[in-house]
Motif scaffolding. Structure first.
Motif, PDB file in Angstrom:
ATOM      1  N   THR A 285       0.826  -1.209   0.000  1.00 45.95           N
ATOM      2  CA  THR A 285       0.000   0.000   0.000  1.00 45.95           C
ATOM      3  C   THR A 285       0.859   1.257   0.000  1.00 45.95           C
ATOM      4  O   THR A 285       0.627   2.196  -0.768  1.00 45.95           O
ATOM      5  CB  THR A 285      -0.937   0.015   1.223  1.00 45.95           C
ATOM      6  OG1 THR A 285      -1.836  -1.100   1.129  1.00 45.95           O
ATOM      7  CG2 THR A 285      -1.730   1.308   1.287  1.00 45.95           C
ATOM      8  N   LYS A 286       1.870   1.261   0.845  1.00 53.94           N
ATOM      9  CA  LYS A 286       2.744   2.426   0.938  1.00 53.94           C
ATOM     10  C   LYS A 286       3.553   2.610  -0.338  1.00 53.94           C
ATOM     11  O   LYS A 286       3.742   3.741  -0.815  1.00 53.94           O
ATOM     12  CB  LYS A 286       3.669   2.281   2.145  1.00 53.94           C
ATOM     13  CG  LYS A 286       4.432   3.543   2.492  1.00 53.94           C
ATOM     14  CD  LYS A 286       5.229   3.365   3.781  1.00 53.94           C
ATOM     15  CE  LYS A 286       6.016   4.637   4.107  1.00 53.94           C
ATOM     16  NZ  LYS A 286       6.858   4.455   5.311  1.00 53.94           N
ATOM     17  N   ALA A 287       4.046   1.507  -0.910  1.00 51.19           N
ATOM     18  CA  ALA A 287       4.816   1.594  -2.151  1.00 51.19           C
ATOM     19  C   ALA A 287       3.943   2.098  -3.300  1.00 51.19           C
ATOM     20  O   ALA A 287       4.380   2.901  -4.130  1.00 51.19           O
ATOM     21  CB  ALA A 287       5.406   0.230  -2.497  1.00 51.19           C
ATOM     22  N   ARG A 288       2.690   1.647  -3.326  1.00 54.97           N
ATOM     23  CA  ARG A 288       1.779   2.101  -4.379  1.00 54.97           C
ATOM     24  C   ARG A 288       1.498   3.602  -4.243  1.00 54.97           C
ATOM     25  O   ARG A 288       1.431   4.332  -5.238  1.00 54.97           O
ATOM     26  CB  ARG A 288       0.473   1.306  -4.322  1.00 54.97           C
ATOM     27  CG  ARG A 288      -0.430   1.549  -5.523  1.00 54.97           C
ATOM     28  CD  ARG A 288      -1.779   0.886  -5.331  1.00 54.97           C
ATOM     29  NE  ARG A 288      -1.713  -0.559  -5.391  1.00 54.97           N
ATOM     30  CZ  ARG A 288      -1.729  -1.264  -6.526  1.00 54.97           C
ATOM     31  NH1 ARG A 288      -1.756  -0.628  -7.693  1.00 54.97           N
ATOM     32  NH2 ARG A 288      -1.697  -2.575  -6.496  1.00 54.97           N
ATOM     33  N   GLU A 289       1.333   4.066  -3.009  1.00 60.85           N
ATOM     34  CA  GLU A 289       1.121   5.499  -2.789  1.00 60.85           C
ATOM     35  C   GLU A 289       2.303   6.305  -3.313  1.00 60.85           C
ATOM     36  O   GLU A 289       2.123   7.380  -3.897  1.00 60.85           O
ATOM     37  CB  GLU A 289       0.915   5.770  -1.295  1.00 60.85           C
ATOM     38  CG  GLU A 289      -0.403   5.264  -0.747  1.00 60.85           C
ATOM     39  CD  GLU A 289      -0.497   5.407   0.763  1.00 60.85           C
ATOM     40  OE1 GLU A 289       0.516   5.786   1.392  1.00 60.85           O
ATOM     41  OE2 GLU A 289      -1.579   5.130   1.321  1.00 60.85           O
ATOM     42  N   PHE A 290       3.492   5.769  -3.105  1.00 65.32           N
ATOM     43  CA  PHE A 290       4.678   6.494  -3.580  1.00 65.32           C
ATOM     44  C   PHE A 290       4.722   6.551  -5.102  1.00 65.32           C
ATOM     45  O   PHE A 290       4.974   7.622  -5.673  1.00 65.32           O
ATOM     46  CB  PHE A 290       5.967   5.855  -3.063  1.00 65.32           C
ATOM     47  CG  PHE A 290       7.192   6.468  -3.672  1.00 65.32           C
ATOM     48  CD1 PHE A 290       7.707   7.652  -3.172  1.00 65.32           C
ATOM     49  CD2 PHE A 290       7.796   5.904  -4.787  1.00 65.32           C
ATOM     50  CE1 PHE A 290       8.808   8.258  -3.762  1.00 65.32           C
ATOM     51  CE2 PHE A 290       8.903   6.494  -5.379  1.00 65.32           C
ATOM     52  CZ  PHE A 290       9.404   7.674  -4.862  1.00 65.32           C
ATOM     53  N   ILE A 291       4.510   5.440  -5.787  1.00 64.89           N
ATOM     54  CA  ILE A 291       4.641   5.468  -7.255  1.00 64.89           C
ATOM     55  C   ILE A 291       3.549   6.322  -7.883  1.00 64.89           C
ATOM     56  O   ILE A 291       3.784   6.963  -8.914  1.00 64.89           O
ATOM     57  CB  ILE A 291       4.676   4.060  -7.887  1.00 64.89           C
ATOM     58  CG1 ILE A 291       3.351   3.331  -7.705  1.00 64.89           C
ATOM     59  CG2 ILE A 291       5.838   3.252  -7.394  1.00 64.89           C
ATOM     60  CD1 ILE A 291       3.191   2.180  -8.681  1.00 64.89           C
ATOM     61  N   VAL A 292       2.372   6.351  -7.280  1.00 60.06           N
ATOM     62  CA  VAL A 292       1.317   7.214  -7.814  1.00 60.06           C
ATOM     63  C   VAL A 292       1.711   8.680  -7.665  1.00 60.06           C
ATOM     64  O   VAL A 292       1.429   9.511  -8.528  1.00 60.06           O
ATOM     65  CB  VAL A 292      -0.029   6.925  -7.119  1.00 60.06           C
ATOM     66  CG1 VAL A 292      -1.072   7.967  -7.498  1.00 60.06           C
ATOM     67  CG2 VAL A 292      -0.519   5.532  -7.477  1.00 60.06           C
TER      68      VAL A 292
END
Length: 369
Positions: A285-292
């Motif tokens: 979840t945190k990694a996805r927030e970063f790439i977005v």
């Protein structure tokens, strides 16, 4: 000579020891590039940037030369010179800035990019929270799993012996390891033993390494990019986000396996043999927030794959090359700490030259055990 572990450290060491004239047997429980190993993923970053640490910069420069030489010998492309883009949040970023003199020394200067430069060159990257970036045109990424397999194949081709079996050290008598025991029931003897088995080192030698080599669960995610932008994403360089917290990094092209993002902050304690290679939802979840945030076009990108890369961490992040304190013919090589793969050929050459008496390992690789 027996080398235990066919990963980045053990495989290259076995190959260079063989080239130095030793008769070498290389042993690995699951084979070179297996999915349990730290070297088992598709790709790894290669970069020289280590702040004020000139030893690692120089080591990587040598490794880069050897990667190029050996991939020609293997007749297999392993190094992809995409460059490395460093995202810097502050005017001063010691991790990068302190390496600039070494880059100049080696005639490998970095290019400083303003925020406007970034917008023009890489319009798909969100840059408003960055101060600037540096582009290292000499770095890129390496094929990891395929490289380990290529090294092992070349080792056999040049006359080395490879055995797939689990290894248990025998007894120590008169300051010497007397033998190793294999899972197929055999025992083997050699004049010198080199254990370079990554995250398993602490388990094999718990009396001296259990508190020195620790294994953490590091997670890597591959996302599917939009079809209409696939070529643009694939042409991006390797990137590293110097936020001072998570240190996300990515390999955009990643040999067409998907947009890869890795989490470099140390994860939970992990068992490299029995640990499940499944992702942690909160980390994803945190990694996805970063790439977005950093790559807005990936807002709806699906997760296509995930991997767990076990880091074999040393206390200070330095590699360890040391003689066992109770066995003079037993050498220990490890402590990759998440940045060791790229250095593999230079470390292998160093090991072989050390045993031949023509090199002295850097003092930071030595540790009292």
């Amino acid at each position: 000579m027996i080398v235990v572990g066919a990963g980045a450290f053990g495989g290259w060491s076995a190959l260079y020891l063989l080239r130095q004239g030793y008769k070498v047997t290389l042993i690995d429980a699951w084979g070179a590039g297996n999915s349990r190993s730290s070297s088992g993923d598709e790709t790894r970053v290669i970069r020289s940037t280590y702040g004020a640490n000139e030893i690692y910069f120089d080591f990587n420069v040598r490794a880069l030369t050897l990667w190029k030489e050996n991939e020609r010998l293997f007749n297999k492309k392993l190094f992809y010179n995409t460059g490395v883009l460093w995202f810097c949040y502050e005017g001063q970023t010691p991790l990068v800035d302190d390496s600039l003199p070494y880059a100049t020394k080696h005639k490998m200067e970095y290019e400083r990019l303003t925020r406007d430069d970034l917008k023009k060159r890489y319009p798909i990257i969100h840059t408003s929270d960055l101060h600037h970036a540096y582009f290292d045109s000499y770095g890129g990424y390496l094929k990891a799993r395929e490289a380990c397999q290529a090294v092992c194949e070349q080792f056999i081709k040049e006359g080395g012996e490879f055995i797939q079996a689990q290894v248990e050290p025998g007894g120590i008598d008169h300051q010497r390891l007397d033998r190793i025991k294999l899972s197929d029931g055999r025992s083997l003897q050699a004049d010198i033993y080199l254990f370079a088995c990554g995250s398993w080192l602490g388990k094999i030698f718990p009396d001296i390494l259990q508190q020195v080599i620790t294994c953490s669960k590091q997670e890597v995610f591959y996302f599917g990019v939009p079809a209409q932008h696939a070529a643009i994403f694939d042409s991006l360089p390797v990137w590293i986000d110097v936020d001072g917290k998570d240190f996300y990094y990515g390999i955009a092209g990643n040999a067409h396996r998907g947009f890869k993002i890795g989490v470099d902050i140390r994860g939970e304690v992990f068992d490299p043999t029995h640990g499940e290679r499944t992702y942690t939802p909160d980390v994803l979840t945190k990694a996805r927030e970063f790439i977005v945030h950093r790559f807005p076009l990936l807002k709806n990108a699906p997760l296509t794959e995930s991997r767990v890369c076990p880091y074999e961490n040393s206390p200070d992040g330095n590699f360890i090359f040391e003689v066992h304190p109770y066995a003079s013919n037993l050498l220990l090589l490890g402590g990759g700490s998440g940045h060791g793969f790229k250095h593999g050929p230079a470390l292998g050459e160093m090991v072989a030259n050390t045993l031949a008496g023509i090199a002295i390992p850097p003092a930071i690789f030595r540790r009292k055990l």
